[in-house]
Scaffold this motif. Structure first.
Motif, PDB file in Angstrom:
ATOM      1  N   TRP A  47      25.529 -20.848 -27.914  1.00  0.00           N
ATOM      2  CA  TRP A  47      24.277 -20.314 -27.370  1.00  0.00           C
ATOM      3  C   TRP A  47      23.115 -21.284 -27.605  1.00  0.00           C
ATOM      4  CZ3 TRP A  47      26.104 -15.083 -26.640  1.00  0.00           C
ATOM      5  CH2 TRP A  47      26.993 -14.593 -27.611  1.00  0.00           C
ATOM      6  N   SER A  86      19.046 -23.564 -40.367  1.00  0.00           N
ATOM      7  CA  SER A  86      19.991 -22.717 -39.631  1.00  0.00           C
ATOM      8  C   SER A  86      19.401 -21.327 -39.478  1.00  0.00           C
ATOM      9  CB  SER A  86      21.319 -22.611 -40.392  1.00  0.00           C
ATOM     10  OG  SER A  86      21.131 -21.851 -41.576  1.00  0.00           O
ATOM     11  N   GLY A  87      19.978 -20.582 -38.561  1.00  0.00           N
ATOM     12  CA  GLY A  87      19.547 -19.205 -38.373  1.00  0.00           C
ATOM     13  C   GLY A  87      19.763 -18.368 -39.626  1.00  0.00           C
ATOM     14  N   SER A  88      20.876 -18.613 -40.310  1.00  0.00           N
ATOM     15  CA  SER A  88      21.160 -17.864 -41.545  1.00  0.00           C
ATOM     16  C   SER A  88      20.081 -18.129 -42.581  1.00  0.00           C
ATOM     17  CB  SER A  88      22.517 -18.280 -42.115  1.00  0.00           C
ATOM     18  OG  SER A  88      23.552 -18.022 -41.199  1.00  0.00           O
ATOM     19  N   ASN A 120      16.913 -16.248 -41.690  1.00  0.00           N
ATOM     20  CA  ASN A 120      16.951 -14.805 -41.973  1.00  0.00           C
ATOM     21  C   ASN A 120      16.997 -14.522 -43.469  1.00  0.00           C
ATOM     22  OD1 ASN A 120      16.690 -13.988 -39.316  1.00  0.00           O
ATOM     23  ND2 ASN A 120      18.893 -14.174 -38.932  1.00  0.00           N
ATOM     24  N   TYR A 173      24.061  -9.519 -35.351  1.00  0.00           N
ATOM     25  CA  TYR A 173      24.506 -10.774 -35.961  1.00  0.00           C
ATOM     26  C   TYR A 173      23.283 -11.543 -36.429  1.00  0.00           C
ATOM     27  CZ  TYR A 173      27.102 -14.882 -37.177  1.00  0.00           C
ATOM     28  OH  TYR A 173      27.663 -15.911 -37.903  1.00  0.00           O
ATOM     29  N   HIS A 174      23.221 -11.772 -37.733  1.00  0.00           N
ATOM     30  CA  HIS A 174      22.082 -12.500 -38.286  1.00  0.00           C
ATOM     31  C   HIS A 174      22.517 -13.682 -39.148  1.00  0.00           C
ATOM     32  CE1 HIS A 174      19.360  -9.528 -36.655  1.00  0.00           C
ATOM     33  NE2 HIS A 174      20.016  -8.561 -37.258  1.00  0.00           N
ATOM     34  N   GLY A 175      23.831 -14.008 -39.151  1.00  0.00           N
ATOM     35  CA  GLY A 175      24.289 -15.168 -39.906  1.00  0.00           C
ATOM     36  C   GLY A 175      25.260 -14.803 -41.004  1.00  0.00           C
ATOM     37  N   GLU A 186      17.746  -8.388 -33.140  1.00  0.00           N
ATOM     38  CA  GLU A 186      17.795  -9.365 -32.040  1.00  0.00           C
ATOM     39  C   GLU A 186      17.275  -8.640 -30.784  1.00  0.00           C
ATOM     40  OE1 GLU A 186      22.131 -10.970 -32.023  1.00  0.00           O
ATOM     41  OE2 GLU A 186      22.041  -9.265 -33.358  1.00  0.00           O
ATOM     42  N   ASP A 216      14.775 -11.445 -34.568  1.00  0.00           N
ATOM     43  CA  ASP A 216      15.672 -12.584 -34.742  1.00  0.00           C
ATOM     44  C   ASP A 216      15.870 -13.213 -33.365  1.00  0.00           C
ATOM     45  OD1 ASP A 216      17.748 -14.349 -34.960  1.00  0.00           O
ATOM     46  OD2 ASP A 216      18.966 -13.088 -36.271  1.00  0.00           O
ATOM     47  N   VAL A 234      17.005 -16.202 -32.725  1.00  0.00           N
ATOM     48  CA  VAL A 234      17.852 -17.393 -32.871  1.00  0.00           C
ATOM     49  C   VAL A 234      18.600 -17.693 -31.569  1.00  0.00           C
ATOM     50  CG1 VAL A 234      19.895 -18.277 -34.096  1.00  0.00           C
ATOM     51  CG2 VAL A 234      17.984 -17.285 -35.383  1.00  0.00           C
ATOM     52  N   ILE A 235      19.035 -16.662 -30.848  1.00  0.00           N
ATOM     53  CA  ILE A 235      19.658 -16.881 -29.532  1.00  0.00           C
ATOM     54  C   ILE A 235      18.629 -16.763 -28.404  1.00  0.00           C
ATOM     55  CG2 ILE A 235      21.185 -15.835 -27.800  1.00  0.00           C
ATOM     56  CD1 ILE A 235      23.207 -15.280 -29.944  1.00  0.00           C
ATOM     57  N   LYS A 293      18.567 -22.777 -33.072  1.00  0.00           N
ATOM     58  CA  LYS A 293      19.359 -23.159 -31.891  1.00  0.00           C
ATOM     59  C   LYS A 293      18.616 -23.930 -30.772  1.00  0.00           C
ATOM     60  CE  LYS A 293      22.817 -19.493 -32.596  1.00  0.00           C
ATOM     61  NZ  LYS A 293      24.059 -20.099 -32.935  1.00  0.00           N
TER      62      LYS A 293
HETATM   63  C1  LIG Z   1      20.889 -13.900 -33.592  1.00  0.00           C
HETATM   64  C2  LIG Z   1      21.434 -14.876 -34.599  1.00  0.00           C
HETATM   65  N1  LIG Z   1      20.863 -14.952 -35.806  1.00  0.00           N
HETATM   66  C3  LIG Z   1      21.312 -15.807 -36.726  1.00  0.00           C
HETATM   67  C4  LIG Z   1      22.385 -16.626 -36.493  1.00  0.00           C
HETATM   68  C5  LIG Z   1      22.894 -17.533 -37.558  1.00  0.00           C
HETATM   69  O1  LIG Z   1      22.605 -18.839 -37.241  1.00  0.00           O
HETATM   70  P1  LIG Z   1      23.378 -20.046 -37.962  1.00  0.00           P
HETATM   71  O2  LIG Z   1      24.795 -20.003 -37.483  1.00  0.00           O
HETATM   72  O3  LIG Z   1      22.605 -21.244 -37.511  1.00  0.00           O
HETATM   73  O4  LIG Z   1      23.265 -19.814 -39.433  1.00  0.00           O
HETATM   74  C6  LIG Z   1      23.002 -16.589 -35.235  1.00  0.00           C
HETATM   75  C7  LIG Z   1      24.135 -17.464 -34.914  1.00  0.00           C
HETATM   76  O5  LIG Z   1      24.757 -17.374 -33.895  1.00  0.00           O
HETATM   77  C8  LIG Z   1      22.532 -15.668 -34.277  1.00  0.00           C
HETATM   78  O6  LIG Z   1      23.131 -15.554 -33.088  1.00  0.00           O
END
Ligand SMILES: Cc1ncc(COP(=O)(O)O)c(C=O)c1O
Length: 476
Positions: free
Chosen positions: A71, A130-132, A135, A164-166, A238, A271, A273-274, A300
C-alpha cells in the motif's frame, strides 16, 4: 538444490527445483506474514526490479504491482526525481539526528510542509521510521498527556476488531486481528477493541448503513461508560481499514463516533498510514470521510516508500503536555536513531512536491471512479461475496455461498490460491484473513493499466472458481 514438493507451489509444478537464490532465501530468511512451514515447499517470489506500476521477477516476468508493494509505492517504480533527491542529500549529509537539540534542514522543511498540508491544526511533528513506531508513539504521548493533566488513571486505549495498526508490542495490541495476538501474549492490558464497522458482515438483518452506524456509536458509548470514562484515554481508527480486509465504514459512522469521543474527553487518533497522501482521492483519509482527529499517524506514501519514514502529527494541547513533562522530568525520553533521517526526509519532501506539482491526488481521485466501477462489477462473480472499496483501494471477499455469505473453511486457503492464480496471470495482489483479496495499486496507474489489472484478476478468479468446483470446496 531443494525440491518444491508441494503441488501448490508457485509454478504449480510438482517437482520444480528451487533456484539457487530461492534455496538461499529459504535457508536464510524468516519472512513476515508467511506460513513458514508451507513456504519451505513453495519458496519465494523473488522480485528483481521495477518500472512504473510493474515489477519483474528474476526470470524477467512482469507483474502489475496491484498492491503498490504494501500500500505504499504511490509514484510507482523507477522515479528518477526521487532517486536524485536521495543521492543529492546523501552526498551532502548522509546522516544527522534530532536527539539532544540537534537538527537538519530536510527535517525542518518536511515538518513545515506537513503542518501546511495537515487536515487539522498541527503544532509539531515527531518523526519515526514505520507505522508501528508512529502508533506506539501516539500511545506513549497520550499516556504522557494524561499524566501531565493530572489524571494518571485515564490510560486505556480503544481500537477496533480487524483494525491494523502494526506489530510492535503496543501497535500489535491496537491491532484487532487474532493472528497478531495469538501466542504473542497480546493484547497488553488496557487495550480494548470496539466492534468492526463492516456492514456486510456485522449488520443485523434489515439494518441500514445509518442504523448500523448508530448502533456502533451507541456500543462505543456503552463500552466507555462500562470501563469508566475517567479510565479511557484515546480511540484510534483507520479511515478505511486496510489489512483487516479493506473495510469502508458505513455511511455516517465517523459523524456518530466522533461526538461519543468528545463527550467522554477521549483523544481521537487517525491512523493514516495507508490512507494518507491520496489513497482515497484526498490528501488524508479523514478528509474523505469527514472527521477531524486530534492527532495523525503517517508513513508509507509520504515518501512513496523509496525510503522508510513515518511521523506523528501533534496538536498544540499535546505539545503543551510534552513541555510540562519535560520541565518536570528534565527530558522528553523518547526517540529513534533514524527518526527524521535526512535522506528519507529529502525523499519525502520531493514526493510531496510531486504530488502537488503533477496533481497526483486529483488524478488518483479521477482514476478511482474507474477503479471502483471495475471493482464493483466483480460482485457478479460467483465466488465474490462482496467487492468493496473507495478511491484506489479495494477488497474482494471470496465466499463459498453468496446467498448465506458463508466463508470457505480456512484450511482450504482459497484466498492464497487466488493470489497464486493472479501471480500466474502477472498480477500481484494479497490475501488477508477471511479470503479477502486486497488491491491498492500505485496512484500513478493509468486507465489502461486499471483495465489490465481487472482483466487479469477476473481470469484469476475464474481459475480459482474452476479449482474450487473441481475440489468441491464450496460444499463443506
Ligand atoms: C493502517 C496501518 N497502520 C500501521 C501500519 C504499520 O506500519 P509498519 O508496517 O510500517 O510498521 C500499517 C501497515 O500496513 C497500516 O496499514
Amino acid at each position: 538444490m531443494a525440491i518444491r514438493a508441494n503441488p501448490n507451489n508457485r509454478k504449480g509444478n510438482l517437482m520444480a527445483p528451487l533456484s539457487n537464490l530461492a534455496t538461499r532465501d529459504v535457508e536464510t530468511l524468516v519472512h513476515p506474514y508467511t506460513n513458514l512451514a508451507s513456504f519451505r515447499d513453495t519458496g519465494p517470489l523473488i522480485i528483481e526490479r521495477g518500472q512504473g506500476v510493474y515489477v519483474y521477477d528474476t526470470e524477467g516476468k512482469p507483474y502489475i504491482e496491484g498492491m503498490a508493494g504494501l500500500w505504499c509505492t504511490a509514484l510507482g517504480y523507477g522515479n528518477e526525481e526521487l532517486v536524485e533527491a536521495a543521492a543529492t542529500q546523501m552526498r551532502k549529509l548522509s546522516f544527522a539526528h534530532l536527539f539532544t537539540g540537534k537538527s537538519h534542514d530536510p527535517a525542518i522543511e518536511l515538518g513545515e510542509k506537513l503542518k501546511e498540508i495537515a487536515p487539522v491544526p498541527i503544532s509539531k511533528v515527531f518523526f519515526c521510521n514505520s507505522g508501528s513506531e508512529a502508533n506506539d508513539t501516539q500511545v506513549k504521548l497520550v499516556w504522557y498527556l494524561n499524566n501531565a493533566l493530572g489524571r494518571p488513571q485515564k490510560k486505556k486505549i480503544i481500537s477496533r476488531m480487524k483494525a491494523y495498526h502494526g506489530v510492535t508490542i503496543v501497535a500489535a495490541s491496537l491491532t484487532g486481528l487474532p493472528g497478531n495476538h495469538r501466542d504473542f501474549d497480546l493484547p497488553l492490558p488496557g487495550f480494548l477493541h470496539a466492534a468492526c464497522p463492516h456492514h456486510y458482515r456485522f449488520a443485523q438483518d434489515g439494518e441500514s448503513e445509518e442504523q448500523f452506524a448508530t448502533r456502533l456509536a451507541e456500543e462505543l458509548d456503552a463500552l466507555i461508560v462500562k470501563e469508566g470514562p475517567d479510565t479511557v484515554a484515546a480511540f484510534i481508527a483507520e479511515p478505511v481499514m486496510g489489512a483487516g480486509g479493506v473495510i469502508v465504514p458505513p455511511a455516517t459512522y465517523f459523524e456518530k463516533i466522533m461526538p461519543v469521543c468528545a463527550k467522554h474527553d477521549v483523544f481521537m487518533i487517525t491512523d493514516e498510514v495507508i490512507c494518507g497522501f491520496g489513497r482515497l482521492g484526498t490528501m488524508f483519509g479523514c478528509q474523505k470521510l469527514g472527521y477531524r482527529p486530534h492527532a495523525i499517524s503517517i508513513a508509507k506514501m509520504m515518501s512513496s516508500a523509496y525510503l522508510p519514514i513515518a511521523a506523528v502529527m501533534i496538536p498544540e494541547s499535546m505539545y503543551q503536555a510534552l513541555l510540562t513533562e519535560s520541565k518536570k522530568i528534565g527530558v522528553f525520553g523518547h526517540g529513534f536513531t533514524y527518526g527524521g533521517h535526512p535522506v528519507s526526509a529529502a525523499v519525502a519532501l520531493k514526493a510531496i512536491e510531486i504530488y502537488a506539482r503533477d496533481r497526483i491526488i486529483e488524478k488518483a481521485a479521477e482514476r478511482g471512479s474507474q477503479f471502483q466501477a471495475r471493482l464493483k462489477a466483480l460482485n457478479a462473480h460467483p465466488l465474490v461475496g462482496e467487492a468493496r472499496g473507495l478511491g484506489l483501494i479495494g477488497g474482494v471477499e471470496l465466499v463459498a455461498d453468496k446467498r448465506t455469505k458463508r466463508s470457505f473453511a480456512a484450511q482450504y486457503a482459497v484466498g492464497a490460491k487466488a493470489v497464486a492464480f493472479a501471480e500466474a496471470e502477472g498480477l500481484i495482489v494479497r490475501s488477508v484473513l477471511g479470503d479477502v483479496l486486497t488491491l491498492s495499486p500505485p496512484l500513478v496507474i493509468s486507465a489502461a493499466e486499471v483495465d489490465d489489472l481487472f482483466d487479469r484478476l477476473a481470469r484469476a478468479l475464474d481459475k480459482t472458481l474452476d479449482w474450487v468446483t473441481r475440489e468441491r470446496l464450496a460444499q463443506s
